[in-house]
Design a protein around this motif. Structure first.
Motif, PDB file in Angstrom:
ATOM      1  N   ARG A 153     -11.145 -12.617  -2.242  1.00  0.00           N
ATOM      2  CA  ARG A 153     -11.724 -12.327  -0.929  1.00  0.00           C
ATOM      3  C   ARG A 153     -13.037 -11.554  -1.029  1.00  0.00           C
ATOM      4  NH1 ARG A 153     -11.025  -7.945   2.290  1.00  0.00           N
ATOM      5  NH2 ARG A 153      -9.274  -7.175   1.065  1.00  0.00           N
ATOM      6  N   PHE A 154     -13.104 -10.564  -1.949  1.00  0.00           N
ATOM      7  CA  PHE A 154     -14.304  -9.724  -1.956  1.00  0.00           C
ATOM      8  C   PHE A 154     -15.239  -9.960  -3.136  1.00  0.00           C
ATOM      9  CE2 PHE A 154     -11.249  -6.675  -4.035  1.00  0.00           C
ATOM     10  CZ  PHE A 154     -11.920  -6.487  -5.232  1.00  0.00           C
ATOM     11  N   HIS A 211       0.826  -1.205   0.000  1.00  0.00           N
ATOM     12  CA  HIS A 211       0.000   0.000   0.000  1.00  0.00           C
ATOM     13  C   HIS A 211       0.863   1.259   0.000  1.00  0.00           C
ATOM     14  CE1 HIS A 211       0.561  -0.149   4.449  1.00  0.00           C
ATOM     15  NE2 HIS A 211       0.337   1.159   4.401  1.00  0.00           N
ATOM     16  N   LEU A 268      -3.110  -8.728  -5.290  1.00  0.00           N
ATOM     17  CA  LEU A 268      -4.393  -8.277  -5.831  1.00  0.00           C
ATOM     18  C   LEU A 268      -5.313  -9.458  -6.120  1.00  0.00           C
ATOM     19  CD1 LEU A 268      -3.125  -5.472  -8.235  1.00  0.00           C
ATOM     20  CD2 LEU A 268      -4.489  -5.134  -6.161  1.00  0.00           C
ATOM     21  N   VAL A 281      -6.298  -2.376  -2.472  1.00  0.00           N
ATOM     22  CA  VAL A 281      -7.216  -2.184  -3.595  1.00  0.00           C
ATOM     23  C   VAL A 281      -7.563  -0.708  -3.759  1.00  0.00           C
ATOM     24  CG1 VAL A 281      -9.573  -2.639  -4.393  1.00  0.00           C
ATOM     25  CG2 VAL A 281      -8.156  -4.518  -3.570  1.00  0.00           C
ATOM     26  N   VAL A 283      -9.644  -6.584 -10.631  1.00  0.00           N
ATOM     27  CA  VAL A 283      -9.935  -5.650  -9.533  1.00  0.00           C
ATOM     28  C   VAL A 283     -10.727  -4.462 -10.062  1.00  0.00           C
ATOM     29  CG1 VAL A 283      -8.905  -3.986  -7.950  1.00  0.00           C
ATOM     30  CG2 VAL A 283      -8.025  -6.312  -8.030  1.00  0.00           C
ATOM     31  N   LYS A 327      -5.399 -12.282  -4.515  1.00  0.00           N
ATOM     32  CA  LYS A 327      -5.936 -12.733  -3.225  1.00  0.00           C
ATOM     33  C   LYS A 327      -7.107 -11.855  -2.789  1.00  0.00           C
ATOM     34  CE  LYS A 327      -1.635 -14.782  -1.522  1.00  0.00           C
ATOM     35  NZ  LYS A 327      -0.522 -14.670  -0.530  1.00  0.00           N
ATOM     36  N   ASP A 328      -6.985 -10.546  -2.988  1.00  0.00           N
ATOM     37  CA  ASP A 328      -8.077  -9.645  -2.625  1.00  0.00           C
ATOM     38  C   ASP A 328      -9.283  -9.838  -3.529  1.00  0.00           C
ATOM     39  OD1 ASP A 328      -6.825  -8.562  -0.465  1.00  0.00           O
ATOM     40  OD2 ASP A 328      -6.870  -6.489  -1.159  1.00  0.00           O
ATOM     41  N   ASP A 351      -2.329  -3.006   4.247  1.00  0.00           N
ATOM     42  CA  ASP A 351      -2.785  -3.472   2.930  1.00  0.00           C
ATOM     43  C   ASP A 351      -4.253  -3.870   2.937  1.00  0.00           C
ATOM     44  OD1 ASP A 351      -0.316  -3.050   1.845  1.00  0.00           O
ATOM     45  OD2 ASP A 351       0.238  -5.164   1.665  1.00  0.00           O
ATOM     46  N   ALA A 352      -4.748  -4.366   4.062  1.00  0.00           N
ATOM     47  CA  ALA A 352      -6.119  -4.861   4.112  1.00  0.00           C
ATOM     48  C   ALA A 352      -7.126  -3.806   3.671  1.00  0.00           C
ATOM     49  CB  ALA A 352      -6.450  -5.345   5.518  1.00  0.00           C
TER      50      ALA A 352
END
Length: 215
Positions: free
Chosen positions: A139-140, A4, A133, A104, A184, A135-136, A99-100
């Protein structure tokens, strides 16, 4: 540097390369509005709440507009971008969000500025950043797409894939392919400016594209 922090520097560079009134991918926002959003997200608890709570969104938008009005001149804009570069103060919760909360956010806003004036080639991402990215994305993605009745499978650059959700009723499944960064952007509502490809029955692709635009 964490990712980040790297992406904050990239966003700052993109803002400094733009003019205060440069268009962005955020509808209605020029570069100065986007910079004001980032600053207030990290300095105002009221604005931070307005971003997360729809009932408070109006107050957040007014605060963003007011700060953006201070950045119409080159000097005012440079000062605002310097605040983006500086990041939050130690007392603000975003100072430890890492980063959490920011990976993004900063990646997308950097692309909002970079692609705001029209099509540009996708960035070549460091493989480790692309993995973060991806992984994120996994996740969402389900939370973002739960209201869409079609099934969804994401494919990262013709390599790893993730089955996000199954179809409902008589609908089928749509496969969306693209690099992690492009996925993303697509899931963030910037699909029209992304480089992704959707495969599936035309009616299912159309249903998905109505919520998440495609190139």
């Amino acid at each position: 540097m964490t990712w980040h922090e790297t992406l904050r520097a990239d966003l700052t560079d993109a803002l400094r390369a733009a003019t205060p009134d440069a268009p962005t991918l955020c509808e209605g926002w020029q570069a100065r509005h986007l910079a004001a959003h980032v600053v207030l997200r990290e300095s105002s608890l009221r604005v931070g709440a307005g971003i997360a709570v729809p009932a408070l969104a109006g107050a957040a938008e007014r605060a963003i507009d007011e700060l953006a009005q201070t950045a119409t001149t080159p000097e005012g804009y440079a000062a605002l971008v310097d605040r983006v570069a500086a990041g939050p103060s130690r007392w603000h919760p975003m100072s430890v969000a890492g980063d959490a909360a920011n990976l993004v956010e900063f990646y997308v806003h950097g692309e909002d500025v970079r692609r705001g004036a029209g099509p540009v080639p996708p960035r070549e991402l460091d493989p480790a950043l692309a993995d973060a990215l991806w992984k994120d994305v996994r996740r969402f993605a389900r939370a973002r797409t739960h209201k869409v009745p079609v099934g969804l499978v994401l494919v990262n650059a013709d390599g790893p894939r993730a089955r996000v959700k199954g179809p409902k009723g008589e609908h089928g499944t749509v496969v969306v392919r693209g690099d992690a960064g492009e996925l993303v952007l697509w899931l963030s509502g910037r699909g029209a400016a992304s480089t992704v490809v959707a495969q599936g029955a035309p009616v299912d692709v159309a249903l998905l594209a109505a919520r998440f635009p495609l190139p």
